[in-house]
Design a protein around this motif. Sequence first.
Motif, PDB file in Angstrom:
ATOM      1  N   GLU A   1     -25.047  13.694   6.644  1.00 45.08           N
ATOM      2  CA  GLU A   1     -24.087  14.034   5.826  1.00 45.08           C
ATOM      3  C   GLU A   1     -24.695  14.213   4.166  1.00 45.08           C
TER       4      GLU A   1
ATOM      5  N   TYR B   1     -26.993  16.888   4.363  1.00 43.64           N
ATOM      6  CA  TYR B   1     -26.162  18.298   4.140  1.00 43.64           C
ATOM      7  C   TYR B   1     -25.791  18.530   2.771  1.00 43.64           C
ATOM      8  N   HIS B   2     -25.246  17.539   1.947  1.00 44.94           N
ATOM      9  CA  HIS B   2     -24.718  18.009   0.736  1.00 44.94           C
ATOM     10  C   HIS B   2     -25.817  18.161  -0.214  1.00 44.94           C
TER      11      HIS B   2
END
Length: 286
Positions: free
Chosen positions: A235, A238-239
Amino acid sequence: MLPSSHVARIFVGCDPNDCDLEQMMVLEYSLRKHSSIPIEIEWMRLSRNPDSFWYSDGKGSGWTTDRWATPFSAFRWGIPAYCNFEGRALYLDADIMFMSDVAEMWNHPIGGGRAILASGAGRELRLGELVWDCAAAKAVVPDIHQLHRDPLGHKKLQNFFEENPHKVQPLGAEYSNIDGDDIPLEQLKAVHYSKMDTQFSHQFSLPRLQAEQKEHWFDGRIEPHPRQELADVFEQYYHEAIAAGYSIDDYRNPEVFGEFNKQSQNTSGNKKRKPLLKRLFGSLVS
């Protein structure tokens, strides 16, 4: 013309229908985030273009996918031929993220007569990440047209390398593992989040596909990943990728393939899928 030997040639097996865009973006971002060497990526996707190396018409011409578990299972065996049996090539499944410099794998010694660099041995051989010695592979892999025709070609070559460890240069599990195995996070060089029902990317890809009125090629039940700290890294990447200017739209296939034959991951044998939200959240919506 083939890339320079100073450029890491990376071949990534991925879905041809835009199901795994999030995986592709995170993989490329994680590679480039840590890499000290230039890299070139070939996204290996089924194609209906007869001029493509990854061509299949689903009727006997090109690659025969019927017995594949993924939309790209046997592509890894065609890479040496793609490279004219010259130099090195790194194969990766799309569901991988790097936490280290890919140069460490790319420059790892491969002994004479060994065709691949891979971790594990026997039935525990990990083939989702491997480095080819393309010249040495010529004595091992079948003719490319034979690979195209044989629906069991992927399994046969998997069995060959499992049964012939002298053809495999050992690689540490910290580079190639299944969902981190039991290796502490701080020791992991890369993670292959291979178990398809717990893949980190589902939290992003499944709602997107639902909004696009599409189905993911994986038709099994979705479960939470057992190692939350690894899911947190995905995550984070991803960001970070989005903040760095990456976009999943950059990875869309300009020629979406459409339906193809493959094995089902639905253990009941029933290929009819549950509604997407029920697959995504399991018992939470039971």
